[in-house]
Scaffold this motif. Sequence first.
Motif, PDB file in Angstrom:
ATOM      1  N   GLN A  52      22.748  26.298  36.710  1.00  0.00           N
ATOM      2  CA  GLN A  52      21.351  25.588  36.576  1.00  0.00           C
ATOM      3  C   GLN A  52      21.738  24.539  35.431  1.00  0.00           C
ATOM      4  OE1 GLN A  52      18.071  28.372  36.104  1.00  0.00           O
ATOM      5  NE2 GLN A  52      18.124  28.773  38.273  1.00  0.00           N
ATOM      6  N   LEU A  53      22.627  23.593  35.591  1.00  0.00           N
ATOM      7  CA  LEU A  53      23.050  22.614  34.629  1.00  0.00           C
ATOM      8  C   LEU A  53      21.720  21.376  34.534  1.00  0.00           C
ATOM      9  CD1 LEU A  53      26.827  23.022  34.749  1.00  0.00           C
ATOM     10  CD2 LEU A  53      25.216  24.250  32.941  1.00  0.00           C
ATOM     11  N   PRO A  54      21.726  20.670  33.508  1.00  0.00           N
ATOM     12  CA  PRO A  54      21.029  19.449  33.562  1.00  0.00           C
ATOM     13  C   PRO A  54      21.312  18.454  34.659  1.00  0.00           C
ATOM     14  CG  PRO A  54      21.353  20.132  31.137  1.00  0.00           C
ATOM     15  CD  PRO A  54      22.253  20.895  32.114  1.00  0.00           C
ATOM     16  N   GLU A  55      22.869  18.500  34.912  1.00  0.00           N
ATOM     17  CA  GLU A  55      23.293  17.342  35.828  1.00  0.00           C
ATOM     18  C   GLU A  55      23.024  17.832  37.202  1.00  0.00           C
ATOM     19  OE1 GLU A  55      26.931  19.144  33.461  1.00  0.00           O
ATOM     20  OE2 GLU A  55      24.909  18.988  33.225  1.00  0.00           O
TER      21      GLU A  55
ATOM     22  N   ALA B 229      15.915  17.303  32.032  1.00  0.00           N
ATOM     23  CA  ALA B 229      15.653  16.591  30.596  1.00  0.00           C
ATOM     24  C   ALA B 229      16.090  17.820  29.489  1.00  0.00           C
ATOM     25  CB  ALA B 229      14.117  16.343  30.437  1.00  0.00           C
ATOM     26  N   PHE B 230      16.267  18.847  29.734  1.00  0.00           N
ATOM     27  CA  PHE B 230      16.728  19.735  28.690  1.00  0.00           C
ATOM     28  C   PHE B 230      18.266  19.673  28.154  1.00  0.00           C
ATOM     29  CE2 PHE B 230      18.320  22.247  32.354  1.00  0.00           C
ATOM     30  CZ  PHE B 230      19.669  22.880  31.871  1.00  0.00           C
ATOM     31  N   GLY B 231      18.262  19.934  26.853  1.00  0.00           N
ATOM     32  CA  GLY B 231      19.836  19.787  26.270  1.00  0.00           C
ATOM     33  C   GLY B 231      20.085  18.575  25.711  1.00  0.00           C
ATOM     34  N   ASN B 232      21.073  18.094  25.583  1.00  0.00           N
ATOM     35  CA  ASN B 232      21.673  16.793  24.940  1.00  0.00           C
ATOM     36  C   ASN B 232      22.414  15.974  26.313  1.00  0.00           C
ATOM     37  OD1 ASN B 232      20.589  17.217  22.487  1.00  0.00           O
ATOM     38  ND2 ASN B 232      22.479  18.624  21.988  1.00  0.00           N
TER      39      ASN B 232
ATOM     40  N   LYS C 227      35.745  31.992  43.138  1.00  0.00           N
ATOM     41  CA  LYS C 227      34.635  32.719  42.000  1.00  0.00           C
ATOM     42  C   LYS C 227      33.947  31.662  41.171  1.00  0.00           C
ATOM     43  CE  LYS C 227      38.157  33.021  38.492  1.00  0.00           C
ATOM     44  NZ  LYS C 227      38.683  33.906  37.304  1.00  0.00           N
ATOM     45  N   ILE C 228      32.830  32.016  40.802  1.00  0.00           N
ATOM     46  CA  ILE C 228      31.941  30.819  39.829  1.00  0.00           C
ATOM     47  C   ILE C 228      32.704  31.035  38.588  1.00  0.00           C
ATOM     48  CG2 ILE C 228      29.938  30.676  38.629  1.00  0.00           C
ATOM     49  CD1 ILE C 228      28.426  32.324  40.765  1.00  0.00           C
ATOM     50  N   PRO C 229      33.346  29.692  38.042  1.00  0.00           N
ATOM     51  CA  PRO C 229      33.903  29.654  36.970  1.00  0.00           C
ATOM     52  C   PRO C 229      33.395  30.266  35.648  1.00  0.00           C
ATOM     53  CG  PRO C 229      33.663  27.564  37.896  1.00  0.00           C
ATOM     54  CD  PRO C 229      32.821  28.550  38.566  1.00  0.00           C
ATOM     55  N   GLU C 230      34.083  30.665  34.667  1.00  0.00           N
ATOM     56  CA  GLU C 230      33.794  31.116  33.303  1.00  0.00           C
ATOM     57  C   GLU C 230      32.899  30.257  32.371  1.00  0.00           C
ATOM     58  OE1 GLU C 230      33.996  34.234  32.773  1.00  0.00           O
ATOM     59  OE2 GLU C 230      35.000  34.686  34.587  1.00  0.00           O
ATOM     60  N   ASN C 231      32.162  30.576  31.601  1.00  0.00           N
ATOM     61  CA  ASN C 231      31.167  29.607  30.807  1.00  0.00           C
ATOM     62  C   ASN C 231      31.864  28.745  30.123  1.00  0.00           C
ATOM     63  OD1 ASN C 231      28.903  31.288  31.452  1.00  0.00           O
ATOM     64  ND2 ASN C 231      29.181  32.527  29.543  1.00  0.00           N
ATOM     65  N   ASP C 232      33.193  28.760  29.670  1.00  0.00           N
ATOM     66  CA  ASP C 232      33.830  27.480  29.024  1.00  0.00           C
ATOM     67  C   ASP C 232      34.449  26.581  30.137  1.00  0.00           C
ATOM     68  OD1 ASP C 232      35.779  29.328  30.285  1.00  0.00           O
ATOM     69  OD2 ASP C 232      37.251  29.382  28.626  1.00  0.00           O
ATOM     70  N   GLU C 233      34.433  26.769  31.322  1.00  0.00           N
ATOM     71  CA  GLU C 233      34.796  25.889  32.008  1.00  0.00           C
ATOM     72  C   GLU C 233      33.691  25.288  33.397  1.00  0.00           C
ATOM     73  OE1 GLU C 233      38.186  26.915  34.727  1.00  0.00           O
ATOM     74  OE2 GLU C 233      37.641  28.780  35.049  1.00  0.00           O
ATOM     75  N   ILE C 234      32.549  26.048  33.252  1.00  0.00           N
ATOM     76  CA  ILE C 234      31.810  25.747  34.253  1.00  0.00           C
ATOM     77  C   ILE C 234      31.352  24.495  34.396  1.00  0.00           C
ATOM     78  CG2 ILE C 234      29.558  26.576  33.085  1.00  0.00           C
ATOM     79  CD1 ILE C 234      28.865  28.197  35.773  1.00  0.00           C
ATOM     80  N   VAL C 235      31.082  23.816  33.213  1.00  0.00           N
ATOM     81  CA  VAL C 235      30.505  22.360  33.125  1.00  0.00           C
ATOM     82  C   VAL C 235      31.501  21.494  33.762  1.00  0.00           C
ATOM     83  CG1 VAL C 235      29.821  20.665  31.661  1.00  0.00           C
ATOM     84  CG2 VAL C 235      29.124  23.008  31.172  1.00  0.00           C
ATOM     85  N   LEU C 236      32.690  21.494  33.455  1.00  0.00           N
ATOM     86  CA  LEU C 236      33.806  20.852  33.871  1.00  0.00           C
ATOM     87  C   LEU C 236      33.798  20.839  35.569  1.00  0.00           C
ATOM     88  CD1 LEU C 236      35.890  18.454  33.357  1.00  0.00           C
ATOM     89  CD2 LEU C 236      37.461  20.513  32.957  1.00  0.00           C
ATOM     90  N   ARG C 237      34.106  22.005  35.839  1.00  0.00           N
ATOM     91  CA  ARG C 237      34.485  22.319  37.483  1.00  0.00           C
ATOM     92  C   ARG C 237      33.110  22.227  38.286  1.00  0.00           C
ATOM     93  NH1 ARG C 237      37.929  26.083  38.870  1.00  0.00           N
ATOM     94  NH2 ARG C 237      37.275  25.236  41.126  1.00  0.00           N
ATOM     95  N   THR C 238      31.790  22.092  37.657  1.00  0.00           N
ATOM     96  CA  THR C 238      30.779  21.795  38.217  1.00  0.00           C
ATOM     97  C   THR C 238      30.615  20.345  38.662  1.00  0.00           C
ATOM     98  OG1 THR C 238      29.271  23.704  37.582  1.00  0.00           O
ATOM     99  CG2 THR C 238      28.061  21.848  38.470  1.00  0.00           C
ATOM    100  N   LYS C 239      31.130  19.524  37.462  1.00  0.00           N
ATOM    101  CA  LYS C 239      31.141  18.011  37.674  1.00  0.00           C
ATOM    102  C   LYS C 239      31.856  17.603  39.053  1.00  0.00           C
ATOM    103  CE  LYS C 239      32.891  13.984  35.322  1.00  0.00           C
ATOM    104  NZ  LYS C 239      33.548  13.272  34.080  1.00  0.00           N
TER     105      LYS C 239
END
Length: 428
Positions: free
Chosen positions: A240-243, A295-298, A183-195
């Motif tokens: 669709q994350l910056p990284e 380039a979006f976000g910080n 499954k696609i991770p929930e919002n709170d862990e999606i950045v870490l798992r996508t890394k």
Amino acid sequence: MKEKDTVKQTLSHLFRQESGKMVAVLAKIFGVENLELIEDVVQDALVKALETWKYKGIPENPQAWLYRTAKNKAIDIIRRNKHSQIIDFSSPHRKLLVSEYTLVNTIEDFWKEKQIKDDFLGMMYACCHPDISQEQQITFILKSLCGFSTKEVAKSFLCSEDTISKRLYRTKKYFREHKIFPKIPENDEIVLRTKTVLNAIYLMFNEGYSATHTDQLIRKDVVDQALFLCNSLLLEQRTQLPEVYALMALMCFHTSRMDSRITREGTLVLLEHQNRTNWDAKMIHLGAENLNKAAFGNTITTYHLEAAIAYQHCCAQQYEDTDWKKILEYYDLLLNIDYDPIVFLNRCLVILKLKGAEEALYALNKIKENSLLNKYYLYHAILGEIYKELNQNHEAILSYKNAIKLTQSKQEKLLFESKVNLVLDKIG
């Protein structure tokens, strides 16, 4: 004969793109614990396609043909096993598979376009579970999501099929024991798992772009799959994350130069000698588009900075126009984000171009990991370049010979041998 070859080529390309999707959907139907069964269904669809298409021709919609074949096989298996313990029908999304009244319609729901896309991404995250080693992650992705055979994966890693089979077995065992659900991770862990997913994709890409384990320097099939996987993330709004955009940009820039890196005879061509008119302008444009979207976000990641460096090489009309000063600034930022001795090595090459050999040697001697890097071919290759510029010819030859011993690439060995010969010619 030509028609049969066309069928094989079409099926091979299609299978690369669709096998992972079929595996993902079937994993949702049968459970990841039944991966052997899932692989059998996918393989059966491929074999039937090959047998049928070579006589009847390629159908108008080959993707739909493959999906229909896999669906029918799945229905047959469920009917035979509805009273067995092989498939866990207690799972909420499988309860309707038990009844003959709802079986076919429920199976159809699994194969809707949006569902297929979500399941494929979910399977990608499952393959890149943080508790699974990087080697196992990439092996499993190539086998299950990219349609590579065990033999092809073994060739990529220059190891036996038995070794690959053991890696796959360990991964499947982990899935069974921990009941991993794609499954696609929930919002709170999606950045870490996508890394973790991006790391696996980039390792795949690097192995394809500069293969360390085969006689081929470039494995286009592996590069294509890395691009395909990254693009799959960009097709889903939640990922669709910056990284992700930054990695896609980086891979596009590198891919644009890929065909210029090797001559027809198989000789490696360095960046400064490449014919830039042969670079893929569309791929460079696609890379620039993705870099702008990143380039979006910080968030500024190593992918952003590596992509920015690659862009500087791509936008220079000729090698002499390269903005080495800006590239050095990007390398400094890279090292501030995450110190990496390999990045430091590449930075030394930029210093060589920008400030000369003495400054480059001074920088190289500051690397703390010299004892570790002493086993890395690029360290000796850079030393060879520096000593050559300093006219320390004996040291240059020794460094190039060390690089030859340490690299596994046939093309790189030939390159360093040619550099040794150039120095020998210079000293007469």
